[in-house]
Design a protein around this motif. Structure first.
Motif: not given
Length: 201
Positions: A96-123
């Motif tokens: 969630d922190n890296v998603v926030y650092r990359m700018g995919i979400a404007p906040t860490r809270r938003g990044a956590r939501q994107l990850v939880s809702h299956r919008h993010i992939t790793v490898n």
């Protein structure tokens, strides 16, 4: 999923820093919360109070609850090196922190939501665990079906942050977690040694 959902501005005012990002309420009232606000006499804090405050600040900054944070500290203590630095590196390596650092979400809270809702992939594989720990070389991207999500597009368009340990490909909407950041590369204003002293009591 357990997470802090209380008032953010009040917490930011408590620490005297906009730890959740830009906040108009914090800018207007840049003093501690409470009935008497700035006029209240505040005695000298004890060593324990200062250490506890620093731990709370780190927890709220990264959006981690006590049990998880304590587990991260135990993991940091087992590893070779400076425990406080390793603790912050483990926090920075969370998905969630890296998603926030990359700018995919404007906040860490938003990044956590994107990850939880299956919008993010790793490898290339969908990962929906915000606390997932990334390793150097892992590629984090926006899932193909989610690339048109407006909030992600807006966040990427407004992002101007650049970090040495992350690369970003705007065409593919994916980035690489190049390496675990050194302490000097982590911008958070956290005195990690105080946290180590608190947990070591």
């Amino acid at each position: 999923m357990a997470r802090y959902t209380g008032p953010k501005s009040k917490i930011a005012r408590k620490f005297g820093e906009a730890i959740f990002g830009d906040d108009k309420a914090f800018e207007k009232k840049n003093y501690p919360p409470g009935q008497h606000g700035n006029n209240r006499r505040r005695g000298k804090k004890s060593e324990y109070a200062i250490q506890l405050m620093e731990k709370q600040k780190a927890k709220y900054t990264y959006g981690i609850l006590e049990k998880q944070f304590r587990n991260l500290f135990a993991e940091a203590k087992r590893k070779e090196g400076v425990t406080g630095e390793i603790l912050l590196q483990l926090c920075e390596s969370r998905l969630d922190n890296v998603v926030y650092r990359m700018g995919i979400a404007p906040t860490r809270r938003g990044a956590r939501q994107l990850v939880s809702h299956r919008h993010i992939t790793v490898n290339g594989k969908v990962v929906n665990i915000p606390s997932y720990s990334l390793k150097a070389g892992d590629v984090v991207g926006v899932r193909e079906k989610s690339k048109s999500v407006q909030s992600i597009q807006d966040s990427l368009a407004n992002n101007s942050s650049v970090y040495e340990w992350i690369t970003w490909n705007s065409e593919k909407k994916e980035g690489t977690f190049v390496a675990v950041p050194e302490r000097l590369q982590i911008p958070e204003n956290i005195k990690e040694q105080l946290i180590v002293e608190l947990y070591s009591k």
